[in-house]
Design an enzyme around this catalytic site. Sequence first.
Site, PDB file in Angstrom:
ATOM      1  CE1 TYR A   1       3.200  -6.786   4.304  1.00  0.00           C
ATOM      2  CE2 TYR A   1       2.648  -9.277   4.965  1.00  0.00           C
ATOM      3  CZ  TYR A   1       2.932  -7.850   4.273  1.00  0.00           C
ATOM      4  OH  TYR A   1       2.808  -8.076   2.647  1.00  0.00           O
TER       5      TYR A   1
ATOM      6  NE  ARG B   1      -4.835  -2.073   3.301  1.00  0.00           N
ATOM      7  CZ  ARG B   1      -5.863  -1.833   1.473  1.00  0.00           C
ATOM      8  NH1 ARG B   1      -6.508  -1.294   2.081  1.00  0.00           N
ATOM      9  NH2 ARG B   1      -5.205  -2.435   0.856  1.00  0.00           N
TER      10      ARG B   1
ATOM     11  CG  ASP C   1      -5.102   3.015   5.327  1.00  0.00           C
ATOM     12  OD1 ASP C   1      -6.001   4.110   4.443  1.00  0.00           O
ATOM     13  OD2 ASP C   1      -3.836   2.374   3.836  1.00  0.00           O
TER      14      ASP C   1
ATOM     15  CG  ASP D   1      -1.583  -1.224   1.343  1.00  0.00           C
ATOM     16  OD1 ASP D   1      -2.191  -1.425  -0.327  1.00  0.00           O
ATOM     17  OD2 ASP D   1      -2.546  -1.801   2.335  1.00  0.00           O
TER      18      ASP D   1
END
Length: 340
Positions: free
Chosen positions: A139, A246, A153, A111
């Site tokens: 992550y 997300r 987000d 992203d």
Amino acid sequence: MAVSEAAVVLPSSVKADPGAAAATAATSVTRATVAAAATMGPEAQVSKAALATKLLSLSGVFAVHKPKGPTSAELLNRLKEKLLAEAGMPSLEWSKRKKQTLKIGHGGTLDSAARGVLVVGIGRGTKMLTSMLSGSKRYIATGELGKATDTLDSTGKVTEEKPYDKITQEDIESILQKFTGNIMQVPPLYSALKKDGQRLSTLMKRGEAVEAKPARPVTVYNISLQKFQPPFFTLDVECGGGFYIRSLVSDIGRELSSCATVLELTRTKQGPFTLEDHALPEDKWTIHDIAQSLELCASLLPAELALKKPKSEESHEQGLSCAYITLNEPKGDDDVTKTL
């Protein structure tokens, strides 16, 4: 996740005779370089031609450090332009050609608001990128409880707010098991997934009605709570391909009878490539540094990986998007001329 691939154009003779590709490429590079740099001295012209020839010879997979801000496609264009400029290949001259020999692409979209490892293929290495889609990724994500956004987000509009003051660290830790292993996950509406050939995120930005994609199977190998300081919590997640952090954070908020959105997201590992050991920062995006990185990274990959053929169209539908982008086109996720 998506593989995006851009190609720099060269004369058709390079591709017509693979056995003479290197020699033809060198000649073509020399002509283009000399035409664009007529005021250079002889030594400078020879140096640029040598750099261009070396650039065309690069082949394999390496990793770069993507900062917050640009999309993965924009970062790929930035990398491409830096390499072309170093090799003295003027965009106007090269955009007139019809055949492609220098290919560069990324495997696994990050992203724009995320940072971290972005795997890049160059030359024949672009054919290895499909394998990076299904490999494991890691992550570090920081979420905020009590707030939901349309993008899931911090870049989106707030769509909901709920109390979170009664949520404890034990509450979060106790539900993480539900999100471990083989689970079903609904991808976010703002994503690189496509409908009728267009990204869902593009359709959403246009204000068009978009239906959520059905839940699909994904894998979470490990997930742990690293820090909890209400309303913020930090997760360390190792997952397989096609997984959206997300969506995970949003689902955790919902499971806690509240809501949540991602504030910060960093990909620390993709396949064998780690942010700390392998990702080149922008000041290392040179032909020399990438050549060195390709040598180092070659030892990280299975020997048979280079022999793999690109996956079928079914894999492309699941997230593989390869595009050839001519140098005189505007940049961006939507500015592709051909999807393979």
